[in-house]
Design a protein around this motif. Structure first.
Motif, PDB file in Angstrom:
ATOM      1  N   VAL A  39       0.861  -1.139   0.108  1.00 30.35           N
ATOM      2  CA  VAL A  39      -0.094   0.169  -0.043  1.00 30.35           C
ATOM      3  C   VAL A  39       0.993   1.233   0.092  1.00 30.35           C
ATOM      4  N   GLN A  40       1.981   1.171   0.886  1.00 28.85           N
ATOM      5  CA  GLN A  40       2.831   2.461   0.989  1.00 28.85           C
ATOM      6  C   GLN A  40       3.715   2.443  -0.409  1.00 28.85           C
ATOM      7  N   ALA A  41       3.922   1.503  -0.955  1.00 27.52           N
ATOM      8  CA  ALA A  41       4.671   1.673  -2.240  1.00 27.52           C
ATOM      9  C   ALA A  41       3.608   2.345  -3.167  1.00 27.52           C
ATOM     10  N   THR A  42       2.444   2.168  -3.420  1.00 25.03           N
ATOM     11  CA  THR A  42       1.596   2.693  -4.230  1.00 25.03           C
ATOM     12  C   THR A  42       1.404   4.058  -3.863  1.00 25.03           C
ATOM     13  N   SER A  43       1.354   4.442  -2.586  1.00 23.10           N
ATOM     14  CA  SER A  43       1.066   5.917  -2.128  1.00 23.10           C
ATOM     15  C   SER A  43       2.320   6.752  -2.184  1.00 23.10           C
ATOM     16  N   ASP A  84       1.174  12.903  -4.553  1.00 19.71           N
ATOM     17  CA  ASP A  84       1.743  12.015  -3.734  1.00 19.71           C
ATOM     18  C   ASP A  84       0.763  10.725  -4.196  1.00 19.71           C
ATOM     19  N   ALA A  85       0.368  10.593  -5.311  1.00 21.85           N
ATOM     20  CA  ALA A  85      -0.334   9.309  -5.776  1.00 21.85           C
ATOM     21  C   ALA A  85      -1.068   8.626  -5.000  1.00 21.85           C
ATOM     22  N   PRO A 106       0.319  11.021   8.559  1.00 18.58           N
ATOM     23  CA  PRO A 106       0.750  11.580   7.196  1.00 18.58           C
ATOM     24  C   PRO A 106       0.110  10.727   6.047  1.00 18.58           C
ATOM     25  N   VAL A 107       0.207  11.291   4.848  1.00 23.59           N
ATOM     26  CA  VAL A 107      -0.307  10.566   3.766  1.00 23.59           C
ATOM     27  C   VAL A 107       0.287   9.415   3.582  1.00 23.59           C
ATOM     28  N   SER A 108       1.685   9.263   3.859  1.00 29.09           N
ATOM     29  CA  SER A 108       2.628   8.179   3.518  1.00 29.09           C
ATOM     30  C   SER A 108       2.265   7.152   4.793  1.00 29.09           C
ATOM     31  N   SER A 109       1.672   7.189   5.879  1.00 28.41           N
ATOM     32  CA  SER A 109       1.590   6.213   7.065  1.00 28.41           C
ATOM     33  C   SER A 109       0.116   6.239   7.481  1.00 28.41           C
TER      34      SER A 109
END
Length: 223
Positions: A17-21, A132-133, A180-183
């Motif tokens: 999920v985080q790789a896509t984000s 941020d995808a 955060p968006v990444s987490s």
């Protein structure tokens, strides 16, 4: 961004999920079945891409090898951007987000696969943000009367959909206050199946992510 439907642990799912984000997967498909100058993206085919050399090899050996019929007709690559923008079911907000990130490259992922038991493969389109995808919309289009009909959509970001062995798997990330968006704090993974002319929910999984992973620096080993 697949959930636990393929046997992965929540930790492995989180990495996916985080790789896509954190990375924009931008693929461009230059119009085929829908003409126009807009460019669409192409994702991985669920059943594998068709290669020109394989087609040529099959033609040259047709006299000695019996022809094998395909279970479903592979559609021409579609102009995903034009398809989404022309779709009256897509929200105005998503259409505003659908703009080039660099030059004429749009933040869309497109996959082709068997989802609705039609004569041709279906088209799955994910629309992301440039910065941020983050997935802002996921859509499934089914070929009908020479065009494409919207038979599924999810527009509650962050959202991302995939084709998994004939199932439609939609992942919706869950954020708590301050994430955060990444987490994200977790995700909901919902599996849909085509039945009686529409998608129905088969089952869902909720994953909570650990806040401890990566929270503290790793001590150096003793020398």
């Amino acid at each position: 961004m697949r959930g636990l439907t393929d046997g992965r642990t929540p930790g492995e799912t989180r990495k996916s999920v985080q790789a896509t984000s954190t990375a924009v997967a931008v693929f461009v498909a230059v119009g085929v079945s829908l003409s126009g100058c807009g460019a669409g993206g192409t994702g991985a085919r669920d059943e594998g891409p068709a290669h020109a050399d394989a087609v040529g090899g099959a033609a040259s050996s047709a006299s000695s090898t019996p022809a094998v019929s395909s279970p479903s007709r592979v559609p021409d690559r579609v102009d995903a951007v034009r398809l989404v923008k022309a779709d009256p079911k897509v929200s105005a907000e998503v259409k505003r987000e659908l703009k080039p990130c660099v030059a004429d490259e749009y933040p869309v992922d497109v996959s082709y696969g068997k989802l609705t038991a039609g004569s041709a493969e279906d088209v799955l389109v994910n629309v992301l943000t440039c910065g941020d995808a983050v997935g802002v919309g996921s859509y499934v289009y089914r070929e009908k009367d020479g065009g494409y009909q919207n038979v599924f959509q999810a527009e509650e970001p962050p959202v991302y959909a995939e084709i998994d062995r004939g199932d439609l798997v939609v992942t919706k990330q869950v954020y708590e206050k301050g994430d955060p968006v990444s987490s994200p704090s977790g995700d909901n993974v919902i599996t849909y199946r085509w039945s009686a002319g529409r998608f129905t929910e088969a089952f869902r999984t909720h994953n909570d992510y650990s806040n401890a992973v990566g929270a503290a620096p790793t001590p150096a080993p003793d020398s």
